[in-house]
Motif scaffolding. Structure first.
Motif, mmCIF file in Angstrom:
data_model
loop_
_atom_site.group_PDB
_atom_site.id
_atom_site.type_symbol
_atom_site.label_atom_id
_atom_site.label_comp_id
_atom_site.label_asym_id
_atom_site.label_seq_id
_atom_site.Cartn_x
_atom_site.Cartn_y
_atom_site.Cartn_z
ATOM 1 N N HIS A 294 -62.825 -17.309 -4.735
ATOM 2 C CA HIS A 294 -61.534 -17.457 -5.404
ATOM 3 C C HIS A 294 -61.673 -17.215 -6.904
ATOM 4 C CE1 HIS A 294 -57.454 -19.514 -5.678
ATOM 5 N NE2 HIS A 294 -57.864 -19.599 -6.932
ATOM 6 N N ILE A 295 -62.709 -17.789 -7.510
ATOM 7 C CA ILE A 295 -62.852 -17.609 -8.961
ATOM 8 C C ILE A 295 -63.469 -16.248 -9.281
ATOM 9 C CG2 ILE A 295 -65.095 -18.743 -9.274
ATOM 10 C CD1 ILE A 295 -63.529 -19.994 -11.880
ATOM 11 N N ASN B 224 -62.474 -13.601 -7.890
ATOM 12 C CA ASN B 224 -61.235 -12.829 -7.970
ATOM 13 C C ASN B 224 -60.599 -12.995 -9.355
ATOM 14 O OD1 ASN B 224 -58.187 -13.174 -7.886
ATOM 15 N ND2 ASN B 224 -58.402 -12.094 -5.942
ATOM 16 N N ALA B 225 -60.615 -14.224 -9.881
ATOM 17 C CA ALA B 225 -60.030 -14.481 -11.207
ATOM 18 C C ALA B 225 -60.848 -13.812 -12.314
ATOM 19 C CB ALA B 225 -59.933 -15.986 -11.453
ATOM 20 N N LYS C 46 -60.097 -10.134 -12.548
ATOM 21 C CA LYS C 46 -58.839 -9.778 -13.228
ATOM 22 C C LYS C 46 -59.020 -9.812 -14.745
ATOM 23 C CE LYS C 46 -56.009 -11.483 -9.401
ATOM 24 N NZ LYS C 46 -55.624 -12.774 -8.804
ATOM 25 N N LEU D 96 -55.412 -15.053 -0.477
ATOM 26 C CA LEU D 96 -56.552 -14.676 -1.323
ATOM 27 C C LEU D 96 -57.136 -13.330 -0.873
ATOM 28 C CD1 LEU D 96 -58.775 -15.190 -3.451
ATOM 29 C CD2 LEU D 96 -59.941 -16.623 -1.765
ATOM 30 N N ASP E 25 -54.735 -10.571 -1.803
ATOM 31 C CA ASP E 25 -54.770 -10.265 -3.247
ATOM 32 C C ASP E 25 -56.039 -9.479 -3.599
ATOM 33 O OD1 ASP E 25 -53.731 -10.472 -5.920
ATOM 34 O OD2 ASP E 25 -55.222 -12.022 -6.328
#
Lengths: 100, 442
Positions: free
Chosen positions: B351-352, B354-355, B358, B436, B439
């Motif tokens: 999840h992070i 992915n962050a 970005k 998730l 995305d």
């Protein structure tokens, strides 16, 4: 070509030009923190969590403020919403409001 | 006064981007990179703007971090940005939820993702192959098939590599860590299914940092839950090299002492010296421990391409040091390292990752446009962990850039875990996971 230019000019005038581009840009990276759970640009792949795209800016903002201010209970958004300043919440809300 | 918001909604953001870019004039060839793909539930992929910045970006690794950065480089950078993703495998096997394969609740196929949408919907060029080496001075990536790719910016997302535990290398399929979803996951599932009643499952946890902080504790819980109903009298022994539970301490303390009391036996501060596959015994700092199924999770480091590129692994010799405003290496200019392989203060998890991807994509687009990265990026970690076959917990942390230390720091008050494992969280877990993955890959 002329037609395209005039359409562009019209769009720029309506949108207020660079000022808009700048604000959408600054909100975009912040708002992308929501994409993992709420879908790219606020459009979820599956139902279950709120669709954020196209909701009004004030609606998203007031919901986030409400989550931030919760004093009872414990849910993931109550904790998560506290990670953002008021200015950041406004930028995030404006970004999703501008999505289809 | 025309309602500006309504106008934007009517016009649509994709069209708007094209109009504005068209007015700007610059940018790439203006190829029509419109998306037509649809997601599983009919979600339409966003449109790649017809121009934007120009430049060549090569991404190595198509997991959570690499897939996300490739997608968002095109989405935010436009079709003038040439993005090539180099990946070894045709399919990405999700680590997230792979503990549910061990209990038979999920199949491997249901956790497999392709890179097809990255190319069809976003125009990412996907190359399947192995990277041989990087030439940071010449700005080229050399592949094992002797081809090479030039880059203006290189993004490395190789994930993790595992240390060798003495004895484990000779154990073959008899003892697996299954900490990288794949064939070992299936092997471990079969070993658990073949256990007899009253059997012993031993799980060992390395010192932090390792991939997915709550993951080992989650595994202990779901395996215990499975054994409870199918292999009466069995035990799960957890040997943790850390001084205490490394993630969601309230959740897992409750799970070990109440929910799975009598099944899970947790020992902190225990390290592994060696493994004897012939007797199924671990030599540990707490003595010899035998198990019917041994599941030692080895210590980890950045994926091989980081270790093999001189200078990159400059955090404890294991991880790549990065400027977290752009994820550019602190050692080599023009090379960005995202996801589990970097040595940032953020957890190593999908999840992070992915962050981080970005933030990196946004920074590269800004840099190629002649600007500089966002000076105060925000990222977030979030995760749902199954505790039983029908309940789950969650954790979340929001990180903000701290200019005094140059690191990402948890925003005060914005870190926490679920107060209890519930059915509602269990249902939310799948919504989180599917969105998730959407995305990231769609």
């Amino acid at each position: 070509m002329i037609k395209k230019t005039s359409a562009c000019l019209a769009a720029l005038m309506l949108l207020g030009g660079p000022a808009f581009a700048q604000s959408a840009d600054s909100g975009r990276l912040l708002a992308s923190n929501c994409f993992q759970c709420h879908g790219t640009n606020g459009r979820p792949s599956v139902s279950g969590f709120d669709r954020l795209a196209g909701s009004s800016s004030s609606e998203i903002y007031s919901e986030l403020k409400e989550m931030q201010g919760k004093t009872v209970g414990n849910d993931i958004m109550k904790v998560h919403a506290r990670g953002y300043t008021d200015t950041q919440l406004r930028a995030i809300s404006a970004y999703f409001a501008a999505q289809r | 006064m025309i309602d500006r918001r309504k106008f934007i909604t009517l016009l649509g953001s994709g069209t708007l981007g094209m109009l504005l870019n068209g007015c700007g004039g610059g940018g790439g060839g203006g190829s029509s990179d419109t998306s037509t793909g649809t997601g599983g539930t009919g979600a339409v992929s966003p449109t790649v703007p017809a121009s934007g910045v120009s430049g060549r970006v090569v991404v190595v690794g198509g997991g959570m971090a690499g897939a996300t950065v490739a997608k968002f480089l095109r989405l935010w950078g436009g079709s003038g940005l040439d993005v090539t993703l180099i990946e070894r495998d045709r399919q990405y096997q999700s680590n997230i939820l792979s503990n549910l394969v061990l209990t038979g609740q999920r199949s491997m196929a249901s956790l497999a993702y392709t890179h097809d949408k990255l190319s069809s919907a976003y125009g990412v060029k996907v190359v399947y192959g192995n990277v041989a080496e990087i030439d940071p001075a010449g700005k080229r990536v050399h592949l094992a098939d002797n081809s090479s790719l030039p880059y203006d910016r290189l993004v490395l997302a190789p994930g993790i590599a595992f240390d060798t535990l003495p004895g484990l290398e000779t154990a073959g399929d008899r003892i697996v860590h299954a900490w990288q979803a794949g064939p070992q996951t299936v092997t471990l599932q079969q070993q658990i299914a073949a256990m007899n009643a009253g059997g012993v499952f031993v799980l060992t946890i390395p010192k932090t940092p390792y991939r997915c902080p709550p993951g080992p504790y989650e595994r202990a819980c779901v395996v215990a839950d499975y054994l409870k109903t199918r292999k009466a009298g069995s035990k799960v022994i957890v040997l943790d090299a850390n001084a205490s539970i490394a993630a969601e301490p309230v959740t897992f303390d409750t799970a070990f002492n109440f929910t799975h009391a009598g099944v899970i036996e947790y020992h902190s501060g225990v390290t592994i010296n060696s493994i004897d596959p012939s007797t199924q015994t671990l030599d540990t700092s707490a003595g010899l421990i035998r198990g019917d199924v041994l599941n030692p999770i080895p210590p980890q480091r950045a994926g091989a391409i980081v270790s093999n590129t001189a200078g990159l692994a400059n955090v404890n010799g294991r991880w790549a040091g990065v400027d977290v405003r752009s994820y550019e290496s602190t050692a080599l200019a023009g090379i960005h390292i995202i996801g589990d392989a970097n040595g940032s203060t953020q957890p190593k998890a999908g999840h992070i990752a992915n962050a981080e991807a970005k933030v990196c994509a946004d920074a590269i687009v800004r840099i190629l446009a002649g600007g500089s990265p966002d000076p105060s990026p925000v990222t977030n970690s979030a995760c749902y962990s199954p505790i039983t076959a029908s309940t789950a917990s969650w954790l979340t942390v929001v990180f903000g850039y701290d200019s005094a230390t140059g690191t990402m720091k948890a925003v005060p008050g914005a870190a926490g875990e679920a107060s209890s494992a519930t059915r509602g969280n269990y249902d939310d877990m799948f919504v989180w996971f599917n969105n998730l993955m959407g995305d990231t890959f769609a």
